[in-house]
Motif scaffolding. Structure first.
Motif, PDB file in Angstrom:
ATOM      1  N   LYS A  33       0.839  -0.961  -0.034  1.00  0.00           N
ATOM      2  CA  LYS A  33       0.228   0.380  -0.362  1.00  0.00           C
ATOM      3  C   LYS A  33       0.639   1.402   0.004  1.00  0.00           C
ATOM      4  O   LYS A  33       0.514   2.067  -0.618  1.00  0.00           O
ATOM      5  N   THR A  40       3.281  -5.143 -13.283  1.00  0.00           N
ATOM      6  CA  THR A  40       1.831  -5.033 -13.101  1.00  0.00           C
ATOM      7  C   THR A  40       1.545  -6.719 -12.844  1.00  0.00           C
ATOM      8  O   THR A  40       2.434  -7.811 -12.208  1.00  0.00           O
ATOM      9  N   LYS A  83      -4.260   1.598  -9.465  1.00  0.00           N
ATOM     10  CA  LYS A  83      -3.074   1.963  -8.938  1.00  0.00           C
ATOM     11  C   LYS A  83      -3.056   0.090  -7.956  1.00  0.00           C
ATOM     12  O   LYS A  83      -1.882  -0.573  -7.863  1.00  0.00           O
ATOM     13  N   ALA A  84      -4.689  -0.645  -8.251  1.00  0.00           N
ATOM     14  CA  ALA A  84      -4.596  -1.387  -7.520  1.00  0.00           C
ATOM     15  C   ALA A  84      -3.570  -2.567  -8.031  1.00  0.00           C
ATOM     16  O   ALA A  84      -3.013  -4.326  -7.688  1.00  0.00           O
ATOM     17  N   ILE A  90       7.540   0.376 -13.232  1.00  0.00           N
ATOM     18  CA  ILE A  90       6.382  -1.025 -12.247  1.00  0.00           C
ATOM     19  C   ILE A  90       6.895  -2.225 -12.694  1.00  0.00           C
ATOM     20  O   ILE A  90       7.081  -2.528 -14.597  1.00  0.00           O
ATOM     21  N   ILE A  92      -0.729  -3.011  -9.194  1.00  0.00           N
ATOM     22  CA  ILE A  92       0.632  -2.856  -9.754  1.00  0.00           C
ATOM     23  C   ILE A  92       1.086  -4.196  -8.604  1.00  0.00           C
ATOM     24  O   ILE A  92       0.448  -3.674  -7.338  1.00  0.00           O
ATOM     25  N   SER A  93       1.624  -4.555  -9.484  1.00  0.00           N
ATOM     26  CA  SER A  93       2.829  -5.363  -7.918  1.00  0.00           C
ATOM     27  C   SER A  93       4.081  -5.263  -7.733  1.00  0.00           C
ATOM     28  O   SER A  93       3.760  -4.668  -5.715  1.00  0.00           O
ATOM     29  N   ASN A  94       4.944  -4.442  -8.111  1.00  0.00           N
ATOM     30  CA  ASN A  94       6.074  -3.752  -7.557  1.00  0.00           C
ATOM     31  C   ASN A  94       6.985  -3.573  -8.274  1.00  0.00           C
ATOM     32  O   ASN A  94       6.372  -3.461  -9.628  1.00  0.00           O
ATOM     33  N   LEU A 126       3.369   6.440  -5.359  1.00  0.00           N
ATOM     34  CA  LEU A 126       4.721   5.883  -7.309  1.00  0.00           C
ATOM     35  C   LEU A 126       4.239   7.589  -7.599  1.00  0.00           C
ATOM     36  O   LEU A 126       3.706   8.340  -7.624  1.00  0.00           O
ATOM     37  N   ARG A 174       2.438   2.048  -3.052  1.00  0.00           N
ATOM     38  CA  ARG A 174       1.542   2.019  -4.110  1.00  0.00           C
ATOM     39  C   ARG A 174       1.257   3.952  -4.140  1.00  0.00           C
ATOM     40  O   ARG A 174       0.792   4.490  -5.118  1.00  0.00           O
ATOM     41  N   GLU A 175       1.200   4.410  -2.975  1.00  0.00           N
ATOM     42  CA  GLU A 175       1.409   5.524  -2.464  1.00  0.00           C
ATOM     43  C   GLU A 175       2.404   6.243  -2.877  1.00  0.00           C
ATOM     44  O   GLU A 175       2.005   7.371  -3.715  1.00  0.00           O
TER      45      GLU A 175
END
Length: 87
Positions: free
Chosen positions: A30, A44, A73-74, A42, A76-78, A36, A33-34
């Protein structure tokens, strides 16, 4: 009495080895993701690699080899650098 102690012990072990690490991982994702920003690379959840072009409140625009994509945004994995440390 002994069964009660064993039950509590099992619950404590389950919490520290299963629940707590998962909660920590979710908090880190979380936070990632905030934070970014434009220019970050990135990956996905579906495995698409890209570079961030724009960040909105709940979506991002990324550039891939085949063009531009707008993603939630959800999705996005890492970051790709994170994957190198996991191998």
């Amino acid at each position: 009495m002994e069964q009660g102690v064993m039950l509590v012990l099992i619950i404590v072990v389950f919490y520290f080895f299963m629940i707590r690490p998962q909660m920590k991982k979710q908090k880190e994702l979380k936070k990632f993701r905030e934070n970014l920003a434009v220019g970050n690379k990135i990956v996905t959840i579906g495995g698409i690699h890209g570079k961030i072009l724009a960040v909105d409140e709940s979506t991002i625009l990324i550039a891939t080899e085949s063009g531009k994509l707008r993603l939630d945004k959800a999705a996005i994995s890492n970051a790709p650098e994170d994957q190198l440390g996991q191998k």
